[in-house]
Design an enzyme around this catalytic site. Structure first.
Site, PDB file in Angstrom:
ATOM      1  N   LYS A 253       0.835  -1.199   0.000  1.00  0.00           N
ATOM      2  CA  LYS A 253       0.000   0.000   0.000  1.00  0.00           C
ATOM      3  C   LYS A 253       0.871   1.251   0.000  1.00  0.00           C
ATOM      4  O   LYS A 253       0.690   2.153  -0.837  1.00  0.00           O
ATOM      5  CB  LYS A 253      -0.917   0.019   1.227  1.00  0.00           C
ATOM      6  CG  LYS A 253      -1.838   1.219   1.280  1.00  0.00           C
ATOM      7  CD  LYS A 253      -2.520   1.357   2.621  1.00  0.00           C
ATOM      8  CE  LYS A 253      -1.616   2.092   3.578  1.00  0.00           C
ATOM      9  NZ  LYS A 253      -2.300   2.492   4.822  1.00  0.00           N
ATOM     10  N   ASP A 271      -6.343   0.841   1.037  1.00  0.00           N
ATOM     11  CA  ASP A 271      -6.441   1.158   2.465  1.00  0.00           C
ATOM     12  C   ASP A 271      -7.807   0.721   2.982  1.00  0.00           C
ATOM     13  O   ASP A 271      -8.569   0.050   2.268  1.00  0.00           O
ATOM     14  CB  ASP A 271      -6.177   2.646   2.706  1.00  0.00           C
ATOM     15  CG  ASP A 271      -7.308   3.521   2.201  1.00  0.00           C
ATOM     16  OD1 ASP A 271      -8.200   3.008   1.467  1.00  0.00           O
ATOM     17  OD2 ASP A 271      -7.330   4.727   2.527  1.00  0.00           O
TER      18      ASP A 271
END
Length: 385
Positions: A253, A271
């Site tokens: 991420k 997320d």
């Protein structure tokens, strides 16, 4: 003369009496019976009109019988519409029972006007056996609508170079971007380069990072990645995924945030907001971030990945909240299969909007000019207000 006359008159009287007997005087028994029968015949004669009356009644009854079906037919004709009305009631009954009228509320007028969508029902209720082509079209349509809603979407972390971005992204775990933006100015003022932060006193760094939460673990991560950058990459942030994920505290991420926003290389940022929304929209049922990334990435061209991430994350922060989505104020309500999980009343939903959608400041202290031009407001520094 009188005696002879009397004798002559006697036979005459007798003859007269005989005639009287035969004509109706003291008649024999048979004649009496006949006489008695005569009244019976007269009674029969009187009864004859009764028979005739009975005959007339029978004709009336026959006529009545003929008219009775007509009378019955008349209600039958009246009943026919009643049956039709019953069928109409039966026909309308499913409409009363069926939920579509409630789900028509799914598309508020403002939402449909904003989205100018084709029949929303084809999108709102994706079939359980939805084809791959239909899923791709639906997902891309949602992204196009979000691009119109958030044309100024951008990373909400303040940064001036890749080093600041990677550090800020690591610090954003378990806290808001606003809190990170309020904290990093002091950190970067004291430690502007990877070499500086690598040689920092951990206790001093912890004190600066305390407002972000989990400050000890975060201190260890940012000092560790700074040392790796200084020792292994010459103090420069690498531009490859396989190199970035080797840095302490950096996962896929964080790596995609850096690649997409500092190097212009497409990547999907999965997320918590992204995970929640793509499942609500039924783009995927996966729960593992890596599998979500692969499933969603397959629905879009690679060139769309970075902007797609911004659109979805911005929508999750401003409107489609985790606990109480503002469904009644959502501009893509007609496209959302999960419409109704949150507040559907437009006025109440508007009160749930955050940041610039609710007329409030955003998360960046130094946002891009495009954001300010669109009516956004910069966030206050730490301790202000």
């Amino acid at each position: 003369m009188s005696g002879a006359a009397e004798e002559k008159s006697v036979p005459r009287k007798r003859a007269a009496a005989g005639k009287a007997a035969t004509s109706g005087g003291a008649a024999p028994a048979g004649r009496r019976a006949a006489g008695e029968a005569a009244p019976a015949k007269k009674a029969a004669g009187k009864a004859a009109p009764a028979k005739k009356a009975a005959g007339k009644e029978t004709a009336a009854e026959a006529a009545a019988r003929k008219t009775v079906p007509a009378r019955k037919a008349a209600p039958a004709r009246k009943a026919a519409p009643a049956k039709k009305a019953g069928t109409l009631k039966k026909a309308t009954a499913p409409v009363k029972k069926a939920p579509p009228p409630k789900k028509q509320l799914v598309a508020p007028k403002k939402a449909t006007a904003a989205v100018h969508a084709a029949p929303a029902k084809t999108v709102v209720r994706p079939a359980g056996n939805e084809s791959r082509t239909a899923l791709v079209r639906r997902a891309r349509r949602i992204n196009r609508e979000l691009a119109e809603v958030y044309p100024y979407a951008h990373p909400e972390l303040d940064f001036e170079n890749p080093f600041q971005l990677v550090v800020a992204t690591v610090l954003s775990a378990q806290t808001t971007d606003l809190r990170v933006n309020q904290t990093t100015p002091a950190l970067f003022a004291k430690y502007p380069t990877p070499e500086d932060l690598a040689a920092a006193n951990p206790e001093e760094v912890e004190e600066i990072l305390r407002p972000t939460g989990f400050f000890r673990a975060k201190t260890k991560s940012v000092i560790g990645l700074s040392k790796a950058l200084a020792e292994d990459f010459g103090g420069e942030v690498p531009g490859r995924l396989e190199d970035l994920v080797k840095l302490p505290g950096v996962g896929r991420k964080t790596a995609f945030v850096v690649l997409g926003n500092a190097f212009g290389r497409p990547g999907i940022t999965v997320d918590t907001h992204f995970q929640r929304l793509v499942r609500r929209w039924q783009w995927t049922e996966e729960t593992d971030p890596d599998k979500i990334e692969a499933a969603v990435g397959a629905l879009f061209p690679k060139s769309d990945w970075t902007d797609l991430s911004h659109h979805v994350i911005w929508h999750g922060r401003r409107i489609c909240h985790a606990r109480k989505p503002a469904c009644g104020a959502c501009p893509i309500a007609p496209l959302c299969p999960a419409y109704g999980e949150g507040e559907t009343d437009p006025e109440k939903a508007r009160k749930l909007l955050k940041y610039e959608k609710g007329g409030l400041p955003g998360q960046r202290l130094n946002p891009p000019q495009a954001y300010l031009d669109a009516g956004g407001r910069a966030a206050p520094p730490l301790g202000a207000g």
